[in-house]
Design a protein around this motif. Sequence first.
Motif, PDB file in Angstrom:
ATOM      1  N   ALA A 128       0.846  -1.200   0.000  1.00 26.15           N
ATOM      2  CA  ALA A 128       0.000   0.000   0.000  1.00 26.15           C
ATOM      3  C   ALA A 128       0.880   1.249   0.000  1.00 26.15           C
ATOM      4  O   ALA A 128       0.582   2.230  -0.693  1.00 26.15           O
ATOM      5  CB  ALA A 128      -0.930  -0.012   1.214  1.00 26.15           C
ATOM      6  N   VAL A 129       1.992   1.193   0.746  1.00 25.96           N
ATOM      7  CA  VAL A 129       2.937   2.321   0.749  1.00 25.96           C
ATOM      8  C   VAL A 129       3.533   2.498  -0.648  1.00 25.96           C
ATOM      9  O   VAL A 129       3.644   3.618  -1.162  1.00 25.96           O
ATOM     10  CB  VAL A 129       4.052   2.096   1.799  1.00 25.96           C
ATOM     11  CG1 VAL A 129       5.170   3.115   1.644  1.00 25.96           C
ATOM     12  CG2 VAL A 129       3.460   2.167   3.205  1.00 25.96           C
ATOM     13  N   MET A 130       3.895   1.389  -1.292  1.00 26.30           N
ATOM     14  CA  MET A 130       4.414   1.453  -2.669  1.00 26.30           C
ATOM     15  C   MET A 130       3.389   2.110  -3.602  1.00 26.30           C
ATOM     16  O   MET A 130       3.737   2.926  -4.452  1.00 26.30           O
ATOM     17  CB  MET A 130       4.727   0.047  -3.207  1.00 26.30           C
ATOM     18  CG  MET A 130       5.868  -0.671  -2.542  1.00 26.30           C
ATOM     19  SD  MET A 130       7.418   0.228  -2.577  1.00 26.30           S
ATOM     20  CE  MET A 130       7.825   0.146  -4.318  1.00 26.30           C
ATOM     21  N   ALA A 131       2.122   1.742  -3.411  1.00 27.00           N
ATOM     22  CA  ALA A 131       1.065   2.265  -4.284  1.00 27.00           C
ATOM     23  C   ALA A 131       0.849   3.764  -4.063  1.00 27.00           C
ATOM     24  O   ALA A 131       0.806   4.533  -5.018  1.00 27.00           O
ATOM     25  CB  ALA A 131      -0.235   1.497  -4.041  1.00 27.00           C
ATOM     26  N   ILE A 132       0.746   4.173  -2.797  1.00 29.95           N
ATOM     27  CA  ILE A 132       0.443   5.584  -2.505  1.00 29.95           C
ATOM     28  C   ILE A 132       1.631   6.478  -2.893  1.00 29.95           C
ATOM     29  O   ILE A 132       1.450   7.502  -3.556  1.00 29.95           O
ATOM     30  CB  ILE A 132       0.057   5.761  -1.025  1.00 29.95           C
ATOM     31  CG1 ILE A 132      -1.260   5.026  -0.741  1.00 29.95           C
ATOM     32  CG2 ILE A 132      -0.081   7.246  -0.670  1.00 29.95           C
ATOM     33  CD1 ILE A 132      -1.578   4.840   0.727  1.00 29.95           C
ATOM     34  N   THR A 133       2.847   6.071  -2.510  1.00 31.57           N
ATOM     35  CA  THR A 133       4.016   6.883  -2.867  1.00 31.57           C
ATOM     36  C   THR A 133       4.201   6.884  -4.391  1.00 31.57           C
ATOM     37  O   THR A 133       4.506   7.920  -4.980  1.00 31.57           O
ATOM     38  CB  THR A 133       5.301   6.363  -2.184  1.00 31.57           C
ATOM     39  OG1 THR A 133       5.444   4.970  -2.475  1.00 31.57           O
ATOM     40  CG2 THR A 133       5.269   6.572  -0.692  1.00 31.57           C
TER      41      THR A 133
ATOM     42  N   GLY B 239       1.996  11.412 -10.209  1.00 30.47           N
ATOM     43  CA  GLY B 239       1.326  12.709 -10.376  1.00 30.47           C
ATOM     44  C   GLY B 239       2.335  13.817 -10.619  1.00 30.47           C
ATOM     45  O   GLY B 239       2.154  14.667 -11.500  1.00 30.47           O
ATOM     46  N   PHE B 240       3.438  13.778  -9.856  1.00 28.29           N
ATOM     47  CA  PHE B 240       4.487  14.799 -10.029  1.00 28.29           C
ATOM     48  C   PHE B 240       5.095  14.715 -11.430  1.00 28.29           C
ATOM     49  O   PHE B 240       5.273  15.738 -12.098  1.00 28.29           O
ATOM     50  CB  PHE B 240       5.574  14.635  -8.973  1.00 28.29           C
ATOM     51  CG  PHE B 240       6.805  15.461  -9.271  1.00 28.29           C
ATOM     52  CD1 PHE B 240       6.822  16.823  -9.036  1.00 28.29           C
ATOM     53  CD2 PHE B 240       7.928  14.867  -9.833  1.00 28.29           C
ATOM     54  CE1 PHE B 240       7.936  17.588  -9.344  1.00 28.29           C
ATOM     55  CE2 PHE B 240       9.048  15.621 -10.147  1.00 28.29           C
ATOM     56  CZ  PHE B 240       9.052  16.986  -9.898  1.00 28.29           C
ATOM     57  N   THR B 241       5.391  13.490 -11.882  1.00 26.36           N
ATOM     58  CA  THR B 241       6.037  13.357 -13.193  1.00 26.36           C
ATOM     59  C   THR B 241       5.126  13.873 -14.312  1.00 26.36           C
ATOM     60  O   THR B 241       5.613  14.438 -15.293  1.00 26.36           O
ATOM     61  CB  THR B 241       6.457  11.903 -13.502  1.00 26.36           C
ATOM     62  OG1 THR B 241       5.368  11.052 -13.194  1.00 26.36           O
ATOM     63  CG2 THR B 241       7.653  11.466 -12.706  1.00 26.36           C
ATOM     64  N   LEU B 242       3.791  13.701 -14.147  1.00 26.82           N
ATOM     65  CA  LEU B 242       2.864  14.233 -15.153  1.00 26.82           C
ATOM     66  C   LEU B 242       2.995  15.754 -15.249  1.00 26.82           C
ATOM     67  O   LEU B 242       3.088  16.323 -16.342  1.00 26.82           O
ATOM     68  CB  LEU B 242       1.423  13.864 -14.792  1.00 26.82           C
ATOM     69  CG  LEU B 242       0.865  12.555 -15.344  1.00 26.82           C
ATOM     70  CD1 LEU B 242      -0.545  12.327 -14.834  1.00 26.82           C
ATOM     71  CD2 LEU B 242       0.850  12.564 -16.874  1.00 26.82           C
ATOM     72  N   GLY B 243       3.010  16.408 -14.073  1.00 24.48           N
ATOM     73  CA  GLY B 243       3.141  17.864 -14.034  1.00 24.48           C
ATOM     74  C   GLY B 243       4.495  18.309 -14.579  1.00 24.48           C
ATOM     75  O   GLY B 243       4.589  19.280 -15.338  1.00 24.48           O
TER      76      GLY B 243
ATOM     77  N   LEU C  22       9.449  18.986  -0.467  1.00 23.50           N
ATOM     78  CA  LEU C  22       9.387  18.216   0.786  1.00 23.50           C
ATOM     79  C   LEU C  22       8.572  16.949   0.612  1.00 23.50           C
ATOM     80  O   LEU C  22       8.935  15.886   1.121  1.00 23.50           O
ATOM     81  CB  LEU C  22       8.803  19.077   1.917  1.00 23.50           C
ATOM     82  CG  LEU C  22       9.745  20.143   2.472  1.00 23.50           C
ATOM     83  CD1 LEU C  22       9.045  20.993   3.525  1.00 23.50           C
ATOM     84  CD2 LEU C  22      11.000  19.487   3.084  1.00 23.50           C
ATOM     85  N   LEU C  23       7.475  17.077  -0.139  1.00 31.32           N
ATOM     86  CA  LEU C  23       6.640  15.896  -0.394  1.00 31.32           C
ATOM     87  C   LEU C  23       7.460  14.830  -1.123  1.00 31.32           C
ATOM     88  O   LEU C  23       7.482  13.662  -0.729  1.00 31.32           O
ATOM     89  CB  LEU C  23       5.416  16.301  -1.224  1.00 31.32           C
ATOM     90  CG  LEU C  23       4.405  15.187  -1.523  1.00 31.32           C
ATOM     91  CD1 LEU C  23       3.724  14.718  -0.242  1.00 31.32           C
ATOM     92  CD2 LEU C  23       3.343  15.650  -2.522  1.00 31.32           C
TER      93      LEU C  23
END
Lengths: 226, 249
Positions: free
Chosen positions: A16-21, A27-31, A65-66
């Motif tokens: 679940a940690v792998m999925a959320i991170t 999302g960041f790479t898309l931006g 930071l995120l």
Amino acid sequence: MSWLQSLYASTIGKKAVMAITGLIIFGFTLGHMAGNLLAFFGEDTFNTYAATLKGNPPLLWGTRLLLLTVIPLHFLTAFQLIKRSNDARPATYSKWQPQRSTYASRTIRFGGIYLLGFILYHLAHYTLFLTNPEFGGYHDAQGRHDAFRMVVEGFSNPVNVAVYLVAMLSLVFHLSHGAWSMFQSMGLNHPKYNQLRERAAWTLAIVLTVGFSSVPIAVLTGVVHR
Amino acid sequence: MKITLNVWRQSSPEAAGSFVKYDVDGVSADMSMLEMLDVLNDRLESKGEAPIAFDHDCREGICGSCGFMINGVAHGPEKEITVCQTHMRSFKDGDELTLEPWRAMAFPVMRDLMVDRSAFDRIIQAGGYVSVRTGSAPEANATPVMKEHADMAFEAAACIGCGACVAACPNAAAMLFTSAKVSHLGLLPQGEPERDKRAIDMVAQMDKEGFGHCSNHGECEAVCPKGISVNFIARMNRDLLKATLRSSR
């Protein structure tokens, strides 16, 4: 918070940690890719974009930071899972024939390790200016940091472009499995939408890779120039 | 038919094993894989050699006792059957087959092709009890069950615990097995009261046994003799995450 610790200790919690991170990094790479494409609109647009980002400390540092939290967490958890997987089968098969797994699923960890190395190099190259200290001193006519010149000079070096393109190739395989796998790990599975998950993963992985790769290729071929 | 076998021979859990080559002549295409091994074992015994040990019971593909790798595939090349139902007609005259036991830390090799799968029993035990009304039998239709859920529960309950999912998984994960066991009661109203606790306890036991994690390769589903779907793994993930968030512990 002991429930959180025991969840993280479990294999399902780690996934679940792998999925959320993974989702946050995705999302960041898309931006990031959308921003990169502004290089096609020329120096002024690109430098305005760069100055806008740098001129907004809450956005800039919030994102940094995120990412500084989730990227190490993604890798740390991955290494813990790989170790667990190796421990779970100390004696390997003399013969093993894959039946359903894909090239992408079997190589996701190796692509991930290459991407980790690439991210560190990429930061040293364009953010920390460790590899090219002169990049920090570039300024355009309006006195802003000349990010456009930095990108054009950086990608005029074919070795840089090759390292970058191999990373993008790793990304397409990494995401084509990871981006649908995260739904499965979070328990988001429904026969009506399962096929959509896999198609969306492949589509987005290709969009990202093509988008990211277009800028260095355009610089190297002279489509984007100063 | 003549078949050449490379069989993993290991005299005890502590002993080091190795592959031994056997040429088996006069194999009939109608023999099952295990019957072919019976013939070979008879010949070995008549020569005073130790027979090849392998687990088996019903030989009808429904008990879950048998299972080993044939040329790197759990239960061999045919889909949705066990090794006892794999017949020699699946192979050609002169074929060379490598027979290897399930390999996982949680499944120690006892002897030759036999492994100890009691880790699975402990996962089932960790599931605990189901609250049911004892005494007189309830009216059969008193508890309505949605048709889709009844079908899914039945699919999950078809798991025979053979261990092929663990054997085929690159991470030696027991996710398909555990998810089938978690789901087959979790999908029915009779299993509902203990649903959260069952998911938490069974996953904790699965991890404790030293099985790996799920990488969503799908290898388990491909070799499962009962065709159990990886959708159950997602269902268990969902059950565990929900249970962890809302449980009082």
